[in-house]
Design a protein around this motif. Structure first.
Motif, short mmCIF file in Angstrom:
data_model
loop_
_atom_site.label_atom_id
_atom_site.label_comp_id
_atom_site.label_asym_id
_atom_site.label_seq_id
_atom_site.Cartn_x
_atom_site.Cartn_y
_atom_site.Cartn_z
N LYS A 179 0.84 -1.20 0.00
CA LYS A 179 0.00 0.00 0.00
C LYS A 179 0.87 1.26 0.00
CE LYS A 179 -3.92 2.21 2.30
NZ LYS A 179 -3.33 3.56 2.22
N LYS A 180 1.93 1.23 0.78
CA LYS A 180 2.84 2.38 0.81
C LYS A 180 3.49 2.60 -0.56
CE LYS A 180 4.02 2.22 5.73
NZ LYS A 180 5.11 2.09 6.72
N LEU A 181 3.79 1.49 -1.24
CA LEU A 181 4.36 1.59 -2.59
C LEU A 181 3.38 2.26 -3.54
CD1 LEU A 181 6.58 0.70 -4.70
CD2 LEU A 181 5.17 -1.31 -5.06
N ASN A 182 2.13 1.82 -3.49
CA ASN A 182 1.10 2.41 -4.35
C ASN A 182 0.92 3.89 -4.05
OD1 ASN A 182 0.19 0.56 -6.24
ND2 ASN A 182 -1.32 -0.35 -4.86
N ASP A 183 0.92 4.24 -2.75
CA ASP A 183 0.70 5.63 -2.37
C ASP A 183 1.85 6.54 -2.81
OD1 ASP A 183 -1.67 4.90 -1.21
OD2 ASP A 183 -0.88 4.80 0.85
N SER A 184 3.08 6.02 -2.76
CA SER A 184 4.24 6.86 -3.07
C SER A 184 4.63 6.80 -4.55
CB SER A 184 5.44 6.45 -2.22
OG SER A 184 5.82 5.11 -2.51
N GLN A 185 4.51 5.63 -5.17
CA GLN A 185 4.97 5.47 -6.55
C GLN A 185 3.83 5.42 -7.57
OE1 GLN A 185 8.26 5.47 -7.33
NE2 GLN A 185 8.63 5.86 -5.15
N GLY A 186 2.62 5.27 -7.09
CA GLY A 186 1.48 5.23 -8.00
C GLY A 186 1.11 3.80 -8.40
N HIS A 187 -0.12 3.66 -8.85
CA HIS A 187 -0.64 2.32 -9.18
C HIS A 187 0.03 1.72 -10.40
CE1 HIS A 187 -3.92 2.04 -6.24
NE2 HIS A 187 -4.00 3.36 -6.36
N VAL A 244 14.33 -10.99 -3.65
CA VAL A 244 15.34 -10.10 -3.05
C VAL A 244 16.47 -9.85 -4.04
CG1 VAL A 244 17.13 -9.96 -1.27
CG2 VAL A 244 14.80 -10.65 -0.65
N GLU A 245 16.89 -10.89 -4.74
CA GLU A 245 17.98 -10.76 -5.70
C GLU A 245 17.63 -9.81 -6.85
OE1 GLU A 245 19.04 -14.65 -7.02
OE2 GLU A 245 19.81 -15.28 -5.05
N MET A 246 16.34 -9.66 -7.14
CA MET A 246 15.93 -8.74 -8.21
C MET A 246 16.18 -7.28 -7.83
SD MET A 246 12.33 -10.32 -9.56
CE MET A 246 12.23 -11.96 -10.28
N LYS A 247 16.18 -7.00 -6.52
CA LYS A 247 16.42 -5.65 -5.99
C LYS A 247 15.54 -4.61 -6.69
CE LYS A 247 21.04 -6.51 -4.22
NZ LYS A 247 20.49 -6.73 -2.87
N LEU A 248 14.24 -4.89 -6.69
CA LEU A 248 13.28 -3.93 -7.25
C LEU A 248 13.09 -2.80 -6.23
CD1 LEU A 248 10.68 -6.54 -8.54
CD2 LEU A 248 12.40 -5.33 -9.89
N PRO A 249 13.36 -1.56 -6.61
CA PRO A 249 13.34 -0.45 -5.65
C PRO A 249 11.99 -0.28 -4.95
CG PRO A 249 14.34 0.23 -7.73
CD PRO A 249 13.73 -1.11 -7.97
N HIS A 250 12.04 -0.07 -3.64
CA HIS A 250 10.84 0.20 -2.84
C HIS A 250 11.27 1.11 -1.69
CE1 HIS A 250 7.28 0.06 -0.57
NE2 HIS A 250 7.03 -1.24 -0.54
N GLY A 251 11.17 2.42 -1.93
CA GLY A 251 11.65 3.40 -0.96
C GLY A 251 10.89 3.43 0.33
N GLU A 252 9.67 2.89 0.36
CA GLU A 252 8.86 2.91 1.59
C GLU A 252 9.06 1.66 2.43
OE1 GLU A 252 7.16 5.65 2.36
OE2 GLU A 252 7.95 6.49 0.50
N SER A 253 9.90 0.75 1.98
CA SER A 253 10.19 -0.46 2.75
C SER A 253 11.48 -0.30 3.52
CB SER A 253 10.32 -1.66 1.80
OG SER A 253 10.86 -2.78 2.47
N PRO A 254 11.55 -0.80 4.75
CA PRO A 254 12.82 -0.72 5.50
C PRO A 254 13.95 -1.51 4.84
CG PRO A 254 11.22 -2.12 6.63
CD PRO A 254 10.48 -1.44 5.54
N TYR A 255 13.59 -2.40 3.94
CA TYR A 255 14.62 -3.16 3.23
C TYR A 255 15.16 -2.39 2.02
CZ TYR A 255 12.96 -7.08 6.05
OH TYR A 255 12.61 -7.88 7.11
#
Length: 301
Positions: A179-187, A244-255
């Protein structure tokens, strides 16, 4: 008509001359098979899928009406469109054929043009229905099975496992902080990530009865009939590691990149209540999500 057209046809008649005439008239279809008795026809529909079945009404031992009724009772064969081709010409015979489940009635001696036209019409209707059926079973965004198809598959595999007393494993996956991804990066970005995750999970469905489905939102399921819990957990762990190996960016995740959580449950069915397997996998997923996420939790009684 020299080019082969899509379609699988079964011709059922005890007269070899009629079979040859119909086979010649319909030789441009990709699959054309023959049976000379009702018993042979029923055996063939158990072994093969057909789109159109041309069926004689008058055959020794078992007439076409009874064969048609039995075809309608078979799950796969019942989708085939049965056309009676018979020398019986009165209205009662035609009505009897339609009541048995036939969709059309062609009188002998046959007109080649009429046979070709009727088969062409019913073949088009059958293939169009197949396409709609396939679309109704697939999630429109990700291309994997939808929830309805998953539940149908789970019921089927549960009953099979109950008879064989073999395990059924189920893995629930949930994309972390979606949900945080959708809110910050868009649908648009969210949809792309859903497609990527679906494609990744699909690589784990290696056997014919394995199934990946979108359960809803950012939740997916992986059905693994016959798999013990250790195997299912290993599959889930590998999938999480590959994401995890794909390292798809997700700025709202602690990872800092896209991860997912998984819950695994396994049961050997004792009754019809497959819903308990779903509940257990969902509870295990909840434990993973309330812990550190990006982890696999297996259900424990």
């Amino acid at each position: 008509m020299n080019n082969h057209q899509s379609g699988r046809i079964l011709i059922v008649d005890d007269d070899p001359i009629v079979i040859r005439i119909l086979a010649s008239a319909l030789s441009y279809y990709e699959v054309l098979m023959f049976a000379k008795s009702g018993a042979e026809a029923l055996k063939m529909v158990d072994q093969h899928e057909f789109d159109v079945i041309l069926l004689d009404a008058s055959m020794p031992e078992q007439d076409g009406y009874e064969v048609c009724r039995q075809i309608q009772g078979k799950q796969l064969a019942s989708e085939a469109r049965v056309i009676f081709v018979t020398g019986r010409t009165n209205v009662d015979d035609e009505t009897r054929a339609l009541d048995a489940g036939a969709v059309d009635f062609i009188k002998k001696p046959v007109s080649i043009a009429v046979v070709q036209a009727r088969v062409r019409t019913h073949m088009s209707l059958k293939l169009a229905a197949d396409q709609l059926r396939r679309q109704s079973r697939v999630d429109g965004l990700t291309g994997v099975s939808n929830r309805l198809e998953f539940e149908t598959g789970l019921r089927r595999e549960w009953q099979h496992a109950r008879r064989q007393q073999t395990p059924v494993s189920l893995v629930f996956f949930d994309i972390d902080f979606f949900k945080k991804l959708n809110d910050s990066q868009g649908h648009r970005m969210g949809d792309q990530y859903l497609k990527t995750v679906a494609q990744l999970l699909a690589t784990a469905a290696k056997r014919g009865n394995d199934m990946v489905a979108r359960y809803g939102g950012e939740e997916f399921v992986l059905l693994l009939p016959g798999a013990p819990i250790a195997w299912a957990c290993s599959v889930a762990e590998n999938l999480l590691a590959e994401l995890v190996e794909m390292k798809l960016p997700h700025g709202e995740s602690p990872y800092g990149f896209l991860t997912m959580s998984a819950g695994v449950a396994t049961k050997i069915p004792e009754d019809d209540h497959y819903e308990l397997l779903v509940e257990h996998a969902d509870q295990a997923l909840y434990q993973a999500k309330t812990a550190r996420r990006n982890m696999v939790v297996k259900y424990k009684d």
